[in-house]
Motif scaffolding. Structure first.
Motif, mmCIF file in Angstrom:
data_model
loop_
_atom_site.group_PDB
_atom_site.id
_atom_site.type_symbol
_atom_site.label_atom_id
_atom_site.label_comp_id
_atom_site.label_asym_id
_atom_site.label_seq_id
_atom_site.Cartn_x
_atom_site.Cartn_y
_atom_site.Cartn_z
ATOM 1 N N ILE A 114 54.680 43.545 45.578
ATOM 2 C CA ILE A 114 53.490 42.726 45.321
ATOM 3 C C ILE A 114 53.777 41.268 45.642
ATOM 4 O O ILE A 114 52.952 40.565 46.239
ATOM 5 N N ASP A 115 54.975 40.785 45.272
ATOM 6 C CA ASP A 115 55.341 39.409 45.593
ATOM 7 C C ASP A 115 55.375 39.182 47.097
ATOM 8 O O ASP A 115 54.986 38.111 47.588
ATOM 9 N N LYS B 155 43.728 47.173 55.494
ATOM 10 C CA LYS B 155 44.769 46.158 55.683
ATOM 11 C C LYS B 155 44.100 44.842 56.087
ATOM 12 O O LYS B 155 43.052 44.838 56.748
ATOM 13 N N LYS B 156 44.706 43.730 55.647
ATOM 14 C CA LYS B 156 44.074 42.438 55.863
ATOM 15 C C LYS B 156 45.152 41.388 56.077
ATOM 16 O O LYS B 156 45.932 41.101 55.160
ATOM 17 N N PRO B 157 45.239 40.786 57.280
ATOM 18 C CA PRO B 157 46.310 39.817 57.551
ATOM 19 C C PRO B 157 46.150 38.493 56.807
ATOM 20 O O PRO B 157 47.129 37.817 56.518
ATOM 21 N N ASN B 158 44.930 38.102 56.480
ATOM 22 C CA ASN B 158 44.686 36.846 55.759
ATOM 23 C C ASN B 158 43.965 37.152 54.448
ATOM 24 O O ASN B 158 42.770 36.912 54.299
ATOM 25 N N ALA B 159 44.709 37.714 53.519
ATOM 26 C CA ALA B 159 44.114 38.170 52.266
ATOM 27 C C ALA B 159 43.861 37.024 51.306
ATOM 28 O O ALA B 159 44.617 36.050 51.253
ATOM 29 N N ALA B 160 42.774 37.130 50.547
ATOM 30 C CA ALA B 160 42.398 36.143 49.538
ATOM 31 C C ALA B 160 42.826 36.646 48.154
ATOM 32 O O ALA B 160 43.131 37.830 47.985
ATOM 33 N N SER C 175 43.585 41.050 43.598
ATOM 34 C CA SER C 175 43.059 41.490 42.307
ATOM 35 C C SER C 175 42.425 42.872 42.429
ATOM 36 O O SER C 175 42.590 43.735 41.561
ATOM 37 N N LYS C 176 41.705 43.089 43.528
ATOM 38 C CA LYS C 176 41.075 44.394 43.774
ATOM 39 C C LYS C 176 42.140 45.479 43.922
ATOM 40 O O LYS C 176 41.998 46.584 43.373
#
Length: 488
Positions: free
Chosen positions: A22-23, A46-51, A56-57
């Motif tokens: 997670i880290d 998958k998401k290269p620029n995650a918010a 949290s989701k």
């Protein structure tokens, strides 16, 4: 694949929510693979620029089970050895300070201190200091990664072999410079000259702030007697008086020196020392003395100006922030420098201690600037506050009542001191007045558990809460243990 399509279950492997993985997601600011439920339906792409909300989701699915493609195993465990961002803030592992030049700066500081034991501060000293500050500023900003790189002053000075006071001078100046430069970028070319003057004034004040110690004997004990403390608390005044009669020194430098232990204006319940009345009386005493002497016109005029501004509280936002930066840099330099009564603290511990002593000393913005503009760079890009940590926040209601809440850090985006929090309880602090007001500890008898687990997003600037304390197992092991037992 759409959310309604299913993947063959045999191609899936259950995801274990280890802290390390997670880290790594947070460090790279990405979700590296697609995640599915046990039936093979996709839950998160998958998401290269995650918010922050994406992470949290992801965590919401921990208890019901979440799966990934076995073929994606290598992608899942891929982790940058040196992340390019921490908490969504760009970082670089380039060392910004040239080791030899920084050591030379410290040796010049040492020479100045020796000289001032024999002679008064003069125009030659001013020229030497200003040249030194200009060189330091130019060298720092000439490195392309000066906004995000490592401020490696701790490593440089560890082998410099200079006196404690010159180490403090150099360290304080570098930290104050970093704070000023990174928190105030030039808006346009036209601002660069004005900004450089502000940078130079703050750096020069940082360099000269503790000259008063060359004229007083300091105690080697951590427990100062009242009379000894009275001497110590006058050192900003003595430092100021040593430079007050210099016509070559910018008046702003003198003001910053005089107030560098007064990060909050006024004489209320905070860590101001000395307070307004004490300071004004001291200045008036020296003005009367100078009126009987020749060649003190510059000092007399400056003392009048200082008294007028203290009485009118006419500092302005920029000056107040510079005073806070100088004070923060002084505190960090002192904590990380070996003293006769204690060893030097590492950067991480020093930053934690500053945060935990900040309630009576600094604004939320002051602490945020320290942690997020230079804190990471002083601590090898390691975040001080992290997900899962327990912190205590303070907030004021409409009736000026202060509420202290214990919260668990759920997520962090850019600013460590403005995280996403889950409230787990409330508690009452224990205040103590020694030489100044301190937040001594917290009273466990007043602890009240919050079963609702309200969520506060301090990333939202509207939220009035500010983090004032990190419940740390090393700094306050009993509080850490007692709180965690309550949360089991």
């Amino acid at each position: 694949m759409s959310s309604n399509d299913k993947l063959n279950k045999n191609a899936l492997q259950k995801f274990d929510f280890t802290q390390e993985i997670i880290d790594s997601f947070h460090q790279t600011q990405s979700i590296p693979v697609d995640f599915y439920n046990k039936d093979g339906q996709i839950l998160i792409h998958k998401k290269p620029n995650a918010a922050p909300e994406d992470f949290s989701k992801l965590l919401k699915f921990e208890f019901q089970g979440i799966y990934f493609r076995t073929s994606d195993l290598d992608k899942l465990f891929t982790k940058e050895s040196q992340p390019t961002s921490v908490n969504g803030k760009a970082v670089s592992f380039v060392n910004l300070l040239d080791e030899e030049k920084a050591k030379e700066q410290a040796k010049l500081a040492n020479d100045l201190l020796i000289d001032l034991k024999k002679s008064a501060f003069n125009s030659g000293h001013v020229r030497s200091v200003q040249k030194s500050m200009d060189t330091m500023l130019s060298d720092f900003t000439s490195v392309p990664e000066y906004e995000n790189g490592l401020i490696n002053i701790m490593e440089v000075l560890s082998g410099a072999g200079v006196s404690r006071q010159s180490e403090l001078m150099t360290k304080r100046t570098v930290v104050a410079m970093g704070l000023k430069i990174r928190s105030k970028k030039s808006i346009s070319k036209g601002d660069e000259k004005k900004d450089k003057k502000e940078h130079m004034n703050l750096m020069t004040a940082s360099y000269l702030a503790d000259l008063g110690y060359t004229k007083i004997e300091t105690s080697s004990s951590a427990d100062l007697k009242p009379a000894e403390y009275e001497v110590i608390k006058t050192h900003p005044i003595i430092s100021y008086l040593m430079v007050a009669n210099s016509g070559d020194l910018d008046p702003m430098v003198k003001k910053l020196i005089l107030h560098h232990h007064r990060p909050h204006k006024g004489g209320g319940v905070n860590n101001n020392f000395p307070n307004d009345s004490f300071l004004i009386q001291k200045l008036l005493t020296f003005k009367e003395k100078y009126l009987k002497e020749t060649g003190k016109d510059v000092a007399i005029a400056d003392i009048d100006l200082q008294i007028q501004e203290i009485q009118n509280q006419n500092f302005g936002t920029q000056v107040e922030e510079d005073i806070a930066y100088l004070s923060l840099a002084s505190e960090f330099a002192s904590l990380t420098t070996e003293q006769s009564w204690r060893g030097a603290k590492d950067s991480r511990t020093a930053l934690k201690m500053i945060l935990n002593n900040s309630f009576f000393s600094y604004s939320d913005k002051n602490i945020r600037d320290l942690f997020d503009y230079v804190g990471l760079s002083l601590n090898n890009n390691q975040s001080i506050i992290n997900r899962g940590d327990l912190v205590i926040t303070a907030s004021w209601d409409s009736k000026k009542k202060i509420h202290f809440e214990i919260c668990k850090v759920q997520d962090i985006d850019r600013f460590q001191t403005r995280p996403l929090l889950e409230r787990v309880g409330s508690i009452t602090p224990i205040f103590h007045k020694e030489n100044k007001f301190l937040l001594k500890n917290f009273d466990m008898k007043t602890f009240v558990l919050d079963r609702r687990r309200a969520v506060y997003n301090l990333m939202n600037a509207v939220d009035p809460r500010r983090v004032i304390y990190l419940i740390d197992p090393e700094l306050n092991p009993k509080l850490y243990e007692d709180i965690n037992q309550k949360l089991v």
